[in-house]
Design an enzyme around this catalytic site. Structure first.
Site, short mmCIF file in Angstrom:
data_model
loop_
_atom_site.label_atom_id
_atom_site.label_comp_id
_atom_site.label_asym_id
_atom_site.label_seq_id
_atom_site.Cartn_x
_atom_site.Cartn_y
_atom_site.Cartn_z
N ASP A 51 -3.39 -3.99 13.38
CA ASP A 51 -3.70 -3.31 12.12
C ASP A 51 -2.53 -2.39 11.78
OD1 ASP A 51 -4.65 -1.48 10.14
OD2 ASP A 51 -6.72 -1.89 10.75
N ASN A 80 4.73 -7.49 5.77
CA ASN A 80 4.20 -7.90 4.49
C ASN A 80 2.98 -7.11 4.04
OD1 ASN A 80 3.41 -9.83 2.26
ND2 ASN A 80 1.73 -10.18 3.68
N SER A 142 8.49 -4.13 -3.97
CA SER A 142 8.05 -4.57 -5.29
C SER A 142 9.04 -4.13 -6.34
CB SER A 142 6.67 -3.96 -5.61
OG SER A 142 6.34 -4.17 -6.97
N TYR A 161 0.84 2.82 -6.18
CA TYR A 161 1.49 1.68 -5.53
C TYR A 161 3.00 1.75 -5.70
CZ TYR A 161 2.80 -3.24 -4.77
OH TYR A 161 3.40 -4.41 -4.33
N LYS A 165 5.92 2.17 -2.86
CA LYS A 165 6.96 1.15 -2.67
C LYS A 165 8.35 1.76 -2.81
CE LYS A 165 4.70 -2.56 -1.61
NZ LYS A 165 4.84 -3.15 -0.27
N VAL A 194 3.66 -13.02 -7.89
CA VAL A 194 3.21 -14.20 -7.15
C VAL A 194 1.74 -14.46 -7.40
CG1 VAL A 194 3.12 -15.29 -4.88
CG2 VAL A 194 4.91 -13.60 -5.38
#
Length: 262
Positions: A51, A80, A142, A161, A165, A194
């Site tokens: 984890d 990832n 990203s 987010y 990043k 994606v």
């Protein structure tokens, strides 16, 4: 006989890496997942339990990985796993007025997973990477972390987010400085937009938000046609990874090997 560890390999892009890399029987491919039994089995792939937010589990997985490669080394570490809160994905900064506690919760979870979890993962596997001749550590980032990109496209969303990043890009660059003399190559790599299964399951409200985001992308990328398949993104990313040099260590690149994020 190159070796690969994919952190966050249970689905989407991470699972796509497993499928691509396992097609070559000379590769040693190891995937990490919180629940290995839920991962679709793939020949020539070993799934270990770990984890991102549990350093002990990552250290245990790294210890197990040393027994799975001929020399106990890991040539490529690809991190990832990430958190993108669906409930906050399409809220602009001012949309958190009256929702300050929610914003703080989203920011804390994003930073914990997308920054601290990356640090835990890298630190757990660094001793194995040091044994390698290839020595590559890649963190999926990203294009939303590129301030010029989202300003040009007019995209105020994915606040927590994007902040996390941008933070992980700094972390990658710091690692690159620390281990330059040891020849370890670090890279923050954007996979592009994606079409994962999660993406296709957007709610109607989020689909509307994505439509606005797509319109923004079109300002900068007139040829943008929508998300690419996982297989295409992974293939392009591996081209960048395999071509990574020490001179590029610490950089933030796209799946095209440049600053074109789509």
């Amino acid at each position: 006989m190159p070796s690969y560890v994919i952190v966050g390999a249970s689905r989407g892009i991470g699972h796509g890496f497993l499928k691509n890399l396992s097609a070559d029987p000379s590769n040693t491919v190891i995937g990490l997942a919180r629940n290995p039994s839920a991962v679709e089995p793939i020949p020539n792939v070993t799934i270990l339990k770990a984890d991102l937010l549990d350093p002990a589990s990552l250290n245990a997985a790294a210890s197990r990985a040393t027994t799975l490669t001929p020399d106990g080394a890991i040539d490529h570490l690809i991190v990832n796993g990430a958190y993108l809160g669906e409930a906050s994905a399409f809220i602009a900064p001012s949309g958190f007025v009256g929702k300050e506690a929610f914003f703080l919760s989203e920011l804390q979870t994003s930073m914990a997973t997308n920054v601290a979890g990356v640090l835990y993962s890298i630190n757990a596997f660094l001793p194995l990477v040091k044994k390698s001749r290839i020595k590559k550590v890649v963190v999926l980032s990203s294009g939303m972390a590129d301030t010029e990109c989202f300003q040009t496209a007019g995209l105020p969303h994915t606040v927590a987010y994007a902040i996390s990043k941008a933070g992980v890009n700094v972390l990658v660059a710091k690692y690159a400085v620390e281990f330059k003399d040891e020849g370890i190559k670090f890279l923050a790599l954007s996979p592009g937009v994606v079409g994962t299964s999660d993406f296709r399951q957007l709610s109607p409200e989020d689909q509307e938000g994505y439509a606005k985001m797509a319109a923004g992308f079109a300002k900068t990328y007139p040829d943008f046609k929508g998300p690419v398949a996982v297989e295409e993104s992974v293939g392009r990313q591996l081209e960048v990874i395999h071509g990574l040099t020490l001179a590029q260590s610490g950089q933030f690149l796209s799946h095209r090997g440049n600053k074109e994020w789509l």
